[in-house]
Design a protein around this motif. Sequence first.
Motif, short mmCIF file in Angstrom:
data_model
loop_
_atom_site.label_atom_id
_atom_site.label_comp_id
_atom_site.label_asym_id
_atom_site.label_seq_id
_atom_site.Cartn_x
_atom_site.Cartn_y
_atom_site.Cartn_z
N SER A 58 3.46 1.27 3.49
CA SER A 58 3.60 0.03 4.26
C SER A 58 4.45 0.25 5.49
CB SER A 58 4.22 -1.06 3.37
OG SER A 58 5.47 -0.61 2.87
N GLY A 59 4.31 1.44 6.08
CA GLY A 59 5.12 1.79 7.24
C GLY A 59 4.62 1.20 8.54
N LYS A 60 5.09 1.74 9.66
CA LYS A 60 4.80 1.18 10.98
C LYS A 60 3.36 1.38 11.40
CE LYS A 60 9.52 1.93 12.59
NZ LYS A 60 10.38 2.67 13.55
N GLY A 61 2.70 2.37 10.84
CA GLY A 61 1.31 2.61 11.19
C GLY A 61 1.14 3.24 12.57
N LYS A 114 -0.77 -0.83 13.26
CA LYS A 114 0.54 -1.30 13.70
C LYS A 114 0.56 -2.82 13.68
CE LYS A 114 2.78 2.16 16.59
NZ LYS A 114 3.32 2.45 17.94
N LYS A 115 1.73 -3.40 13.50
CA LYS A 115 1.85 -4.84 13.43
C LYS A 115 1.39 -5.48 14.73
CE LYS A 115 5.01 -8.23 11.49
NZ LYS A 115 6.36 -8.44 10.90
N ASN A 116 0.57 -6.51 14.60
CA ASN A 116 0.05 -7.27 15.75
C ASN A 116 -0.87 -6.45 16.66
OD1 ASN A 116 1.58 -9.52 14.88
ND2 ASN A 116 3.38 -8.76 16.01
N GLU A 117 -1.43 -5.36 16.14
CA GLU A 117 -2.36 -4.55 16.94
C GLU A 117 -3.61 -4.27 16.12
OE1 GLU A 117 -0.96 -1.24 19.18
OE2 GLU A 117 1.12 -1.93 19.19
N ASN A 118 -4.65 -3.77 16.80
CA ASN A 118 -5.89 -3.43 16.11
C ASN A 118 -5.68 -2.21 15.22
OD1 ASN A 118 -7.45 -5.48 17.33
ND2 ASN A 118 -7.75 -4.21 19.17
N ALA A 119 -6.38 -2.23 14.11
CA ALA A 119 -6.34 -1.07 13.21
C ALA A 119 -7.27 0.01 13.74
CB ALA A 119 -6.75 -1.48 11.80
N ILE A 120 -7.02 1.25 13.33
CA ILE A 120 -7.89 2.36 13.70
C ILE A 120 -8.25 3.14 12.45
CG2 ILE A 120 -6.98 2.58 16.05
CD1 ILE A 120 -5.97 5.21 13.55
N VAL A 121 -9.39 3.82 12.50
CA VAL A 121 -9.77 4.73 11.43
C VAL A 121 -10.07 6.08 12.07
CG1 VAL A 121 -12.21 4.02 11.51
CG2 VAL A 121 -11.30 5.16 9.47
N ASP A 137 -7.48 -5.88 6.27
CA ASP A 137 -6.88 -7.07 5.68
C ASP A 137 -5.40 -6.90 5.36
OD1 ASP A 137 -7.12 -5.27 3.70
OD2 ASP A 137 -8.24 -6.55 2.30
N PHE A 138 -4.71 -5.98 6.05
CA PHE A 138 -3.27 -5.84 5.87
C PHE A 138 -2.60 -5.83 7.23
CE2 PHE A 138 -5.10 -1.59 5.81
CZ PHE A 138 -4.33 -0.88 6.72
N ASP A 139 -1.30 -6.19 7.28
CA ASP A 139 -0.58 -6.36 8.54
C ASP A 139 -0.20 -5.02 9.18
OD1 ASP A 139 -0.74 -9.09 8.47
OD2 ASP A 139 1.18 -9.32 7.41
N GLU A 140 0.34 -4.12 8.40
CA GLU A 140 0.72 -2.82 8.94
C GLU A 140 0.80 -1.80 7.80
OE1 GLU A 140 4.59 -2.69 10.70
OE2 GLU A 140 5.53 -3.86 9.10
N GLY A 141 0.71 -0.53 8.21
CA GLY A 141 0.78 0.54 7.22
C GLY A 141 -0.31 1.57 7.44
N THR A 142 -0.36 2.53 6.53
CA THR A 142 -1.34 3.62 6.65
C THR A 142 -1.90 3.95 5.26
OG1 THR A 142 -0.20 4.59 8.55
CG2 THR A 142 -1.67 6.04 7.31
#
Length: 708
Positions: A58-61, A114-121, A137-142
């Motif tokens: 659940s880190g910064k991502g 990252k929080k408040n940003e688009n996710a990447i794969v 479907d999660f706020d931040e993390g990897t």
Amino acid sequence: MENLKFTIEDREIAELLGRQNFSTKESAVFELLKNSYDAGSAVCNIYVEDNCIKIIDSGKGMNDEDIKNNWMHIGKSNKGYKDESSNRIYTGSKGVGRLALARLGNRVRVLSKKKNENAIVWETDWVTSGFEKIKVDFDEGTSIEIVDLRDKWRSKDIDNLVEFLNRAYKSEEMNVFVHFRDAKPYTIQSKFKDLKIGINYVTKILLNYDSTSMKLTVTTESDEFKPEVTEIVGPSFARYYKENFNMEDELKNSSKIEDIDFYLTELGNFSAEFYFGLEKQLNETAEKFMYKYNGLSGLNKGIALYRNDFSISSLDGKKDWLDIASRARKSTAAATHPTGSWRVRLNQISGYVLIDKEINAHLKDMANRQGLEEDEFYQVFTEIIHFGISRFEKNRQKIIRNIDARNHVEKSNENKKKLKEFLTQPTTVTKMSKQEIVSLAAEIKDIQREAKQQSKVYKESELKHKYDVRILNVLATQGLRASAIAHELQNKRNALSSGYQDVVNALVEFGFWEELNSEEYTRVSYMNVPKTLENLEEINVKLIAFLDVILNKIEKKKFNTKVDSIESVIKRIIDIWKQQYNWINFEISVDDEIQREYKFSDDVFEVILDNLILNSIQHNELKDKLLIEITVKIVDDLISLKYSDNGVGLHRKYNNDPKRILEVHETTRSDGHGLGMWIVDNTAHMYGGKVIDINGENGFNIQLTMKG
């Protein structure tokens, strides 16, 4: 000139920096756990399935910029020393940890936000790699998913992984869980957490090194022995011991590293915490040595090296990187040995050493991440740790020796009395009750056990004496070579004693002497013939004195005869020294009661006094006058010899423990061998005595005993 850059194929990078850089699959998982920690995650879940490993935090991502500029840039790290937001010290610095993925599997999928940003794969098969933005479907993390695994993961592999992480991960800032199939998750917790004296260990050894002052503080907290032990070892015994040592003084002459003070100051502060325990002993042994607990060695997990809260790869406690076993093999003496040095065994000690990423920057990881570079800083680092452990060993051995000495006297007296009664009237056994016979049998068994124990001691002594003999053989060989040269020079004795005068007489007769003494011919020192001849004459006098000493020391009769008069022997020894060193004065006092003939020969006193006098001379060469006092008297049917000088005394490093000078190779002189005082101590023990006291505050003072 056109600028060029190396291009390396992705598959080769994965092979070299992934599969070959991480020796075990456990270390690769550990490396990815460290990434979660650096990301500030509060939790890291590791899921191991048949052909898939997932690591979720659940880190910064990461975002797309992080992927392009950092993740895909091998050898580049955007991590400094500390994350100011979480106050965590970063574990990474080389920018290659992400390639631990290649050690675990052939295909990888990383989902990060990252929080408040688009996710990447991001995905790779180590030939091609790419990423895209997606919704999650999660706020931040990897979340990392590794498939097409290179290794099989079975129950025993999970046990090994959990055991490894328990040794390698020390922090409590991030909770780590390992999931395998449907079993209850394993919680990773440091093996060194919540340890208690008397439950997990009997003695804790704490080391704290301050590089600014070059001071090592050694602290021990012990509960090994029963409280009654104070009756034997005296008030000096305590559960708590603390002492400071200047490591420049301690290592300057023993270390092979030049400019030791530079490495000691640049090394940086560090600390260590060790736990000592013994395997279960026979009840008789535990009772004999007054052990409070019997068998507290379950903590044996080796010694780990942590850089902050994460062990350095391959130094997680499984490898004997401090060479504890090697130290023990080099000194096999039991703790009861009267002169040998006991060394802690590998199965008796565990714990950890703690260094810092920034403070101890000179302790560098190896390129393959399998330990530290074993350079000069590493050598000094381990020498400091070995010294700290040796202080614990010495203190414990002192207690064991005192207990053993008491036991030996009591048991010997008791056995002699009971045996004498039985042997005087053996027929009385027929009149004994069953209980008395059982008691007698127990006494005989005790005697047998004592004999076996003594046999064991003799074997240990034999191993120690083999080393002693090796040293003495070297010294004897040097002495024989010197004596051979002395015999050759003895044939030239007349030339040595009269050579100077013969040359002067010849020059006078030929009419050159007066001219050679003129100002013209004596102005330049290296052309000054009279002065050169005087220097040669001085050397010849010393050579003649050397011949007298060497040829006198090896006379056969010295080793055969008994001492008729201790006073005459001492005076004869002193007279020889006076001839060579006129700046030394001697005062001797021999008790009038010492009249009888003694069983040891002249060489015993020569060995002791020659080493003591030579020691005084070598440490006081800058003094104009030196006074040496020698007193011999009878104390409790033992010959007591007191020796003192008014010189500079002992080096400051021996202030708290003067008897350290008796240890083999212990010296403060750069050209010293550290054998003189060791020989004195060995000689006293050989003749049933010991060194009673050493004091070096007002000159050098030593008292020892011997049996006549």
